[in-house]
Motif scaffolding. Structure first.
Motif, short mmCIF file in Angstrom:
data_model
loop_
_atom_site.label_atom_id
_atom_site.label_comp_id
_atom_site.label_asym_id
_atom_site.label_seq_id
_atom_site.Cartn_x
_atom_site.Cartn_y
_atom_site.Cartn_z
N UNK A 1 0.81 -1.23 0.00
CA UNK A 1 0.00 0.00 0.00
C UNK A 1 0.84 1.28 0.00
N UNK A 2 1.83 1.37 0.88
CA UNK A 2 2.68 2.57 0.92
C UNK A 2 3.45 2.74 -0.38
N UNK A 3 3.87 1.63 -0.96
CA UNK A 3 4.62 1.71 -2.21
C UNK A 3 3.74 2.27 -3.33
N UNK A 4 2.49 1.89 -3.37
CA UNK A 4 1.60 2.39 -4.42
C UNK A 4 1.31 3.88 -4.23
N UNK A 5 1.20 4.31 -3.00
CA UNK A 5 1.05 5.74 -2.74
C UNK A 5 2.30 6.48 -3.20
N UNK A 6 3.46 5.93 -2.88
CA UNK A 6 4.73 6.53 -3.28
C UNK A 6 4.86 6.58 -4.80
N UNK A 7 4.53 5.47 -5.48
CA UNK A 7 4.63 5.43 -6.93
C UNK A 7 3.70 6.44 -7.58
N UNK A 8 2.48 6.56 -7.05
CA UNK A 8 1.54 7.54 -7.61
C UNK A 8 2.08 8.95 -7.44
N UNK A 9 2.70 9.24 -6.30
CA UNK A 9 3.27 10.57 -6.07
C UNK A 9 4.42 10.88 -7.01
N UNK B 1 -2.20 18.78 -7.08
CA UNK B 1 -2.32 17.50 -7.79
C UNK B 1 -1.64 16.37 -7.01
N UNK B 2 -0.50 16.64 -6.42
CA UNK B 2 0.18 15.62 -5.64
C UNK B 2 -0.67 15.16 -4.45
N UNK B 3 -1.25 16.13 -3.76
CA UNK B 3 -2.10 15.79 -2.61
C UNK B 3 -3.31 14.95 -3.05
N UNK B 4 -3.91 15.34 -4.18
CA UNK B 4 -5.08 14.64 -4.67
C UNK B 4 -4.73 13.22 -5.13
N UNK B 5 -3.66 13.10 -5.88
CA UNK B 5 -3.27 11.80 -6.44
C UNK B 5 -2.89 10.82 -5.33
N UNK B 6 -2.09 11.27 -4.37
CA UNK B 6 -1.66 10.36 -3.31
C UNK B 6 -2.81 10.02 -2.37
N UNK B 7 -3.69 10.99 -2.12
CA UNK B 7 -4.86 10.70 -1.31
C UNK B 7 -5.76 9.68 -1.99
N UNK B 8 -5.93 9.81 -3.30
CA UNK B 8 -6.75 8.85 -4.06
C UNK B 8 -6.10 7.47 -4.06
N UNK B 9 -4.77 7.43 -4.17
CA UNK B 9 -4.07 6.14 -4.14
C UNK B 9 -4.25 5.45 -2.79
N UNK B 10 -4.17 6.22 -1.71
CA UNK B 10 -4.38 5.65 -0.38
C UNK B 10 -5.81 5.11 -0.23
N UNK C 1 -1.25 5.33 6.08
CA UNK C 1 -1.04 5.66 4.67
C UNK C 1 -1.16 7.16 4.42
N UNK C 2 -2.15 7.77 5.03
CA UNK C 2 -2.33 9.21 4.83
C UNK C 2 -1.21 10.01 5.49
N UNK C 3 -0.70 9.52 6.62
CA UNK C 3 0.45 10.19 7.22
C UNK C 3 1.68 10.09 6.32
N UNK C 4 1.86 8.91 5.73
CA UNK C 4 2.98 8.74 4.80
C UNK C 4 2.81 9.64 3.58
N UNK C 5 1.59 9.71 3.06
CA UNK C 5 1.33 10.57 1.90
C UNK C 5 1.58 12.04 2.24
N UNK C 6 1.17 12.48 3.42
CA UNK C 6 1.40 13.86 3.83
C UNK C 6 2.89 14.16 3.98
#
Length: 231
Positions: A85-93, A114-123, A213-218
């Motif tokens: 899961x974290x890897x997919x958030x990272x890859x999307x970012x 866009x980064x916030x939106x994309x990573x949030x959607x990935x999570x 996941x959201x903490x990692x994305x942030x």
């Protein structure tokens, strides 16, 4: 005459197998359905627990290695096929970062949004994937007791029909039908109780993973924002 053989026969007559075989087709159908629901529920519970344990440790190691990495592009190349899961958030970012910064002029505000939106959607997509089939546990927990109750009502109706047909209200006439009916209720609870407990516990675990996941994305978003400011 000894009463022990009679007692043994009476004990055998109320075994689960005997109760099933003595039941009519409607109650048998209810029992089979509840047993199937229970087996399906346990397969979902066991599979989900094993998957979450495996993903939890691997996900934590991925994040630890990520924050130690010196080059994001190299780390991206090494983990581009990861299903964590974290890897997919990272890859999307990283993919959105590359698309937004490849031109000569970079819109910093738009890139951050866009980064916030994309990573949030990935999570969120990862949580949807991981929570698949948990709705079955909720449905089983809510419906199984009522299905068992239906079997109970039907069995008791059958018991009273036997009383009327034999014109005999003794316990020997009533007991088999009532026992079958109550066994249907027991099977309903047997399917529902583990489903409800597992649903609550697994949902709690998923909520914790979602927050992580959201903490990692942030945190990754903040890292990329600093890169924008440095350009």
């Amino acid at each position: 005459m000894s009463v022990l053989p009679a007692a043994a026969a009476a004990g055998a007559s109320i075994s689960p197998v005997a109760l099933f075989l003595q039941a009519d087709i409607v109650v048998k159908t209810v029992m089979i359905g509840l047993l199937a629901a229970s087996i399906w529920t346990w397969s979902i519970i066991i599979g989900h627990v094993l998957r979450m344990r495996r993903l939890g440790g691997a996900n934590e190691r991925f994040e630890q290695d990520f924050w130690k990495a010196e080059d994001i592009d190299t780390y991206y190349t090494a983990h581009r096929a990861s299903e964590l899961p974290s890897a997919r958030v990272f890859l999307a970012g990283v993919q959105e970062w590359r698309r937004s910064t490849k031109g000569p002029a970079v819109d910093r505000t738009g890139t951050r949004a866009r980064l916030a939106s994309i990573m949030g959607s990935a999570a969120d997509a990862e949580m949807d994937r991981l929570s698949d089939k948990l709705n079955i546990l909720a449905t089983t927990g809510a419906v199984a007791p009522f299905v068992g109750l239906f079997g109970t009502v039907w069995g008791i109706m059958r018991a009273f029909t036997d009383i009327a047909a034999q014109e005999n209200s003794s316990l020997a006439v009533v007991a088999p039908g009532i026992a079958e009916a109550l066994f249907a209720t027991a099977l309903g609870l047997f399917a529902a109780i583990p489903a409800v407990i597992a649903y609550n516990r697994l949902t709690h675990g998923l909520n914790r993973l979602e927050a992580r996941l959201h903490r990692f994305a942030d945190a990754f978003h903040a890292t990329l924002s600093r890169e924008l400011e440095a350009e």
